[in-house]
Design a protein around this motif. Structure first.
Motif, PDB file in Angstrom:
ATOM      1  N   ASN A  94       5.317 -10.978  -0.950  1.00 50.44           N
ATOM      2  CA  ASN A  94       4.440 -11.750  -0.419  1.00 50.44           C
ATOM      3  C   ASN A  94       4.654 -13.433  -0.760  1.00 50.44           C
ATOM      4  OD1 ASN A  94       2.973 -10.001   1.237  1.00 50.44           O
ATOM      5  ND2 ASN A  94       1.735  -9.417  -0.624  1.00 50.44           N
ATOM      6  N   THR A  95       5.370 -13.695  -1.798  1.00 51.94           N
ATOM      7  CA  THR A  95       5.422 -14.955  -2.287  1.00 51.94           C
ATOM      8  C   THR A  95       6.843 -15.778  -1.334  1.00 51.94           C
ATOM      9  OG1 THR A  95       7.308 -14.555  -3.763  1.00 51.94           O
ATOM     10  CG2 THR A  95       5.083 -14.401  -4.492  1.00 51.94           C
ATOM     11  N   LEU A  96       7.251 -14.727  -0.566  1.00 53.34           N
ATOM     12  CA  LEU A  96       8.331 -15.347   0.346  1.00 53.34           C
ATOM     13  C   LEU A  96       8.083 -15.529   1.735  1.00 53.34           C
ATOM     14  CD1 LEU A  96      11.199 -12.564  -0.404  1.00 53.34           C
ATOM     15  CD2 LEU A  96      10.863 -14.854  -1.435  1.00 53.34           C
ATOM     16  N   ALA A  97       8.290 -16.612   2.250  1.00 47.65           N
ATOM     17  CA  ALA A  97       7.769 -17.237   3.657  1.00 47.65           C
ATOM     18  C   ALA A  97       8.528 -16.002   4.680  1.00 47.65           C
ATOM     19  CB  ALA A  97       8.488 -18.635   3.977  1.00 47.65           C
ATOM     20  N   GLY A  98       7.419 -15.570   5.437  1.00 48.56           N
ATOM     21  CA  GLY A  98       7.991 -14.847   6.706  1.00 48.56           C
ATOM     22  C   GLY A  98       8.016 -13.218   6.123  1.00 48.56           C
ATOM     23  N   PHE A  99       7.253 -12.827   5.024  1.00 50.49           N
ATOM     24  CA  PHE A  99       7.048 -11.560   4.462  1.00 50.49           C
ATOM     25  C   PHE A  99       5.578 -11.345   4.113  1.00 50.49           C
ATOM     26  CE2 PHE A  99      11.768 -12.116   3.743  1.00 50.49           C
ATOM     27  CZ  PHE A  99      12.203 -10.797   4.130  1.00 50.49           C
ATOM     28  N   ASP A 100       5.113 -10.086   4.752  1.00 53.23           N
ATOM     29  CA  ASP A 100       3.606 -10.042   4.319  1.00 53.23           C
ATOM     30  C   ASP A 100       3.301  -8.454   4.443  1.00 53.23           C
ATOM     31  OD1 ASP A 100       0.893 -10.157   4.286  1.00 53.23           O
ATOM     32  OD2 ASP A 100       0.717 -10.420   6.460  1.00 53.23           O
ATOM     33  N   THR A 101       2.831  -8.186   3.193  1.00 58.38           N
ATOM     34  CA  THR A 101       2.425  -6.545   3.002  1.00 58.38           C
ATOM     35  C   THR A 101       1.024  -6.584   2.971  1.00 58.38           C
ATOM     36  OG1 THR A 101       2.309  -7.083   0.316  1.00 58.38           O
ATOM     37  CG2 THR A 101       4.440  -6.641   1.412  1.00 58.38           C
ATOM     38  N   SER A 102       0.038  -7.471   3.403  1.00 63.57           N
ATOM     39  CA  SER A 102      -1.281  -7.464   3.094  1.00 63.57           C
ATOM     40  C   SER A 102      -1.911  -6.457   4.366  1.00 63.57           C
ATOM     41  CB  SER A 102      -1.927  -8.885   3.279  1.00 63.57           C
ATOM     42  OG  SER A 102      -1.677  -9.331   4.629  1.00 63.57           O
ATOM     43  N   THR A 103      -1.217  -6.165   5.261  1.00 61.95           N
ATOM     44  CA  THR A 103      -1.948  -5.176   6.276  1.00 61.95           C
ATOM     45  C   THR A 103      -1.645  -3.974   5.930  1.00 61.95           C
ATOM     46  OG1 THR A 103       0.007  -5.252   7.811  1.00 61.95           O
ATOM     47  CG2 THR A 103      -1.814  -6.759   8.054  1.00 61.95           C
ATOM     48  N   PHE A 104      -0.863  -3.512   4.767  1.00 64.72           N
ATOM     49  CA  PHE A 104      -0.396  -2.054   4.553  1.00 64.72           C
ATOM     50  C   PHE A 104      -1.157  -1.872   3.047  1.00 64.72           C
ATOM     51  CE2 PHE A 104       2.974  -3.785   6.944  1.00 64.72           C
ATOM     52  CZ  PHE A 104       3.061  -2.738   7.941  1.00 64.72           C
ATOM     53  N   GLN A 105      -1.560  -0.694   2.994  1.00 64.55           N
ATOM     54  CA  GLN A 105      -2.134  -0.197   1.657  1.00 64.55           C
ATOM     55  C   GLN A 105      -0.839   0.290   0.755  1.00 64.55           C
ATOM     56  OE1 GLN A 105      -5.607   1.937   1.737  1.00 64.55           O
ATOM     57  NE2 GLN A 105      -5.405   2.780  -0.050  1.00 64.55           N
ATOM     58  N   ILE A 106      -0.655  -0.306  -0.448  1.00 61.98           N
ATOM     59  CA  ILE A 106       0.499   0.186  -1.420  1.00 61.98           C
ATOM     60  C   ILE A 106      -0.329   1.126  -2.716  1.00 61.98           C
ATOM     61  CG2 ILE A 106       2.323  -0.362  -3.007  1.00 61.98           C
ATOM     62  CD1 ILE A 106       2.442  -1.791  -0.066  1.00 61.98           C
ATOM     63  N   ASP A 107      -0.042   2.535  -2.283  1.00 58.84           N
ATOM     64  CA  ASP A 107      -0.801   3.334  -3.141  1.00 58.84           C
ATOM     65  C   ASP A 107       0.113   4.037  -4.055  1.00 58.84           C
ATOM     66  OD1 ASP A 107      -3.279   3.399  -2.179  1.00 58.84           O
ATOM     67  OD2 ASP A 107      -3.080   4.703  -0.525  1.00 58.84           O
ATOM     68  N   THR A 108       1.423   4.325  -3.683  1.00 61.99           N
ATOM     69  CA  THR A 108       2.318   4.911  -4.703  1.00 61.99           C
ATOM     70  C   THR A 108       3.646   4.166  -4.754  1.00 61.99           C
ATOM     71  OG1 THR A 108       3.218   6.326  -2.587  1.00 61.99           O
ATOM     72  CG2 THR A 108       1.537   7.274  -4.116  1.00 61.99           C
ATOM     73  N   ASN A 109       4.581   4.667  -4.224  1.00 55.03           N
ATOM     74  CA  ASN A 109       6.068   3.876  -4.424  1.00 55.03           C
ATOM     75  C   ASN A 109       6.731   3.335  -3.201  1.00 55.03           C
ATOM     76  OD1 ASN A 109       6.396   6.801  -3.738  1.00 55.03           O
ATOM     77  ND2 ASN A 109       8.531   6.499  -4.256  1.00 55.03           N
ATOM     78  N   ILE A 110       5.915   3.395  -2.236  1.00 57.62           N
ATOM     79  CA  ILE A 110       6.310   2.854  -0.787  1.00 57.62           C
ATOM     80  C   ILE A 110       5.694   1.808  -0.755  1.00 57.62           C
ATOM     81  CG2 ILE A 110       6.543   3.511   1.773  1.00 57.62           C
ATOM     82  CD1 ILE A 110       6.301   6.504   0.858  1.00 57.62           C
ATOM     83  N   VAL A 111       6.529   0.765   0.082  1.00 59.28           N
ATOM     84  CA  VAL A 111       6.154  -0.597   0.286  1.00 59.28           C
ATOM     85  C   VAL A 111       6.573  -0.851   1.617  1.00 59.28           C
ATOM     86  CG1 VAL A 111       6.047  -3.138  -0.304  1.00 59.28           C
ATOM     87  CG2 VAL A 111       6.194  -1.622  -2.049  1.00 59.28           C
TER      88      VAL A 111
END
Length: 165
Positions: A94-111
């Protein structure tokens, strides 16, 4: 096992609802190869038959079985470290321009990460391959942490990724 560790419950709490369960012993659990199939005697007998028909038998597999047993006895609890590393990986992406994980829930080891259209992931994957960092480009990007991935590895990956985008 990842779900059980994340939820803080015994594996039987989750598996009791299924007729059969397959458990992968590699990656997170650290065995070199192998999976377990758990189910009724009839199911296992049928699976053994199909394994033989399809040529899936192995001879002298005791050493691999020992590695699998060791993994089950020593590496289940450490799956929580993979979950922590996945959360860290998501934060760093998420610190990189053009990457966004906010719409996904990170529960275990999968991003999962959304990647901006202007980023050519195929070119990035090719460039990172030269640095012995392998990933399959896809949108969304799917990355998985496991026993062989440390926070230092994540930092190296993020630095290399940042240099290529």
């Amino acid at each position: 096992y990842n779900a059980a560790v994340k939820l803080g419950v015994d594996i039987t709490e989750i598996t009791q609802y299924f007729d059969s369960v397959s458990i992968c012993l590699s990656k997170g659990l650290g065995a070199p190869v192998g999976s377990l199939l758990l189910g009724s005697k009839a199911l296992i007998d049928k699976a053994r038959r199909w394994r033989k028909v399809l040529g899936g038998g192995m001879r002298q597999a005791g050493m691999l079985a020992a590695a699998g047993q060791y993994a089950l006895e020593h590496h289940v609890a450490r799956l929580a470290e993979d979950h922590d590393n996945a959360a860290y990986l998501a934060e760093q992406l998420n610190t990189l321009a053009g990457f966004d994980t906010s719409t996904f829930q990170i529960d275990t080891n999968i991003v999962y990460a959304n990647v901006a259209e202007h980023i050519d992931l195929k070119a990035v994957a090719h460039a990172l391959k030269e640095q012995n960092m392998l990933f399959s480009p896809g949108k969304p990007l799917r990355l998985v942490t496991h026993l062989g991935v440390t926070k230092q590895d994540i930092d190296s990956f993020i630095s290399a990724l940042a240099a290529e985008i």
